[in-house]
Design a protein around this motif. Sequence first.
Motif, PDB file in Angstrom:
ATOM      1  N   PRO A  41       0.699  -1.300   0.114  1.00  0.00           N
ATOM      2  CA  PRO A  41      -0.047   0.045   0.098  1.00  0.00           C
ATOM      3  C   PRO A  41       0.923   1.149  -0.025  1.00  0.00           C
ATOM      4  O   PRO A  41       0.552   2.266  -0.543  1.00  0.00           O
ATOM      5  N   TYR A  42       1.976   1.345   0.593  1.00  0.00           N
ATOM      6  CA  TYR A  42       2.764   2.504   0.710  1.00  0.00           C
ATOM      7  C   TYR A  42       3.499   2.888  -0.706  1.00  0.00           C
ATOM      8  O   TYR A  42       3.787   3.671  -1.061  1.00  0.00           O
ATOM      9  N   SER A  43       3.901   1.545  -1.726  1.00  0.00           N
ATOM     10  CA  SER A  43       4.235   1.725  -2.861  1.00  0.00           C
ATOM     11  C   SER A  43       3.175   2.192  -3.646  1.00  0.00           C
ATOM     12  O   SER A  43       3.432   3.119  -4.609  1.00  0.00           O
ATOM     13  N   ARG A  44       1.842   1.902  -3.594  1.00  0.00           N
ATOM     14  CA  ARG A  44       0.570   2.221  -4.336  1.00  0.00           C
ATOM     15  C   ARG A  44       0.594   4.019  -3.839  1.00  0.00           C
ATOM     16  O   ARG A  44       0.685   4.765  -4.935  1.00  0.00           O
ATOM     17  N   ARG A  45       0.943   4.352  -2.511  1.00  0.00           N
ATOM     18  CA  ARG A  45       0.776   5.698  -2.572  1.00  0.00           C
ATOM     19  C   ARG A  45       1.732   6.487  -3.090  1.00  0.00           C
ATOM     20  O   ARG A  45       1.604   7.389  -3.530  1.00  0.00           O
ATOM     21  N   ALA A  46       3.018   6.053  -2.992  1.00  0.00           N
ATOM     22  CA  ALA A  46       4.204   6.628  -3.886  1.00  0.00           C
ATOM     23  C   ALA A  46       4.003   6.676  -5.291  1.00  0.00           C
ATOM     24  O   ALA A  46       4.287   7.754  -5.980  1.00  0.00           O
ATOM     25  N   PHE A  47       3.394   5.678  -5.895  1.00  0.00           N
ATOM     26  CA  PHE A  47       2.775   5.649  -7.196  1.00  0.00           C
ATOM     27  C   PHE A  47       2.042   6.804  -7.533  1.00  0.00           C
ATOM     28  O   PHE A  47       2.184   7.650  -8.453  1.00  0.00           O
ATOM     29  N   ARG A  48       1.007   7.259  -6.702  1.00  0.00           N
ATOM     30  CA  ARG A  48       0.138   8.524  -6.930  1.00  0.00           C
ATOM     31  C   ARG A  48       1.041   9.618  -6.948  1.00  0.00           C
ATOM     32  O   ARG A  48       0.719  10.487  -7.671  1.00  0.00           O
ATOM     33  N   TYR A  49       1.839   9.641  -5.900  1.00  0.00           N
ATOM     34  CA  TYR A  49       2.542  11.081  -5.525  1.00  0.00           C
ATOM     35  C   TYR A  49       3.489  11.312  -6.815  1.00  0.00           C
ATOM     36  O   TYR A  49       4.026  12.400  -7.121  1.00  0.00           O
ATOM     37  N   ILE A  50       4.088  10.165  -7.200  1.00  0.00           N
ATOM     38  CA  ILE A  50       5.155  10.525  -8.349  1.00  0.00           C
ATOM     39  C   ILE A  50       4.478  10.667  -9.686  1.00  0.00           C
ATOM     40  O   ILE A  50       4.974  11.404 -10.402  1.00  0.00           O
ATOM     41  N   GLU A  51       3.302  10.070  -9.769  1.00  0.00           N
ATOM     42  CA  GLU A  51       2.725  10.513 -11.003  1.00  0.00           C
ATOM     43  C   GLU A  51       2.324  12.251 -11.098  1.00  0.00           C
ATOM     44  O   GLU A  51       2.455  12.565 -12.095  1.00  0.00           O
ATOM     45  N   ARG A  52       1.948  12.486  -9.859  1.00  0.00           N
ATOM     46  CA  ARG A  52       1.489  14.177  -9.847  1.00  0.00           C
ATOM     47  C   ARG A  52       2.736  14.700 -10.006  1.00  0.00           C
ATOM     48  O   ARG A  52       2.727  15.823 -10.643  1.00  0.00           O
TER      49      ARG A  52
END
Length: 181
Positions: A41-52
């Motif tokens: 779930p933390y990688s998923r959160r990082a995915f979202r932030y990095i996309e932004r």
Amino acid sequence: MSPDVSSDHARGMAPLDDRVDHVRGGAAGRVIVEYGDYECPYSRRAFRYIERVEAQLGDGVRFAFRHFPLTEIHPHALAASRAAEAAALQDRFWEMHALLFHRQQALEEADLRGYAAQLELDVERFDADRASAGVLERVRRDAESGLASGEVRGTPTLFIDGVVYRGAYDTATLLQEVTDS
């Protein structure tokens, strides 16, 4: 992959290899490398932030994703990494990468095959590639490079321009980190 894989590589992040690594963004941009796990779930959160961050900086940032499946705690992580690599062999890594994070709660065999069909991949080839030694070796390469760095102990682990980054990885903090140099 298990964090007990041994390696004789020198410490430090292995340099990006555009022929092997999954990299997007401008060649002159600051480089963010993530060692991640599709079931984390933390990688998923990082995915979202990095996309932004990518959306805001465009070619001012390069992003690379490296697999680090934590199989002891995430039973579907390795299968998901293999699915991403099988999609890469049909030039659809980034699309599969996004689907795996968006649908993180659905990483069973049927789900992965469904994503391949959704991306209009040759599903028979996708299945054969996922099961291949070459795809497993590609995932292992990433995990071993993370372990060899001496810095990757969990996911996500980020490197910015080759240096491990231990700060917050929300959009605002990452933006500040990659633009303040």
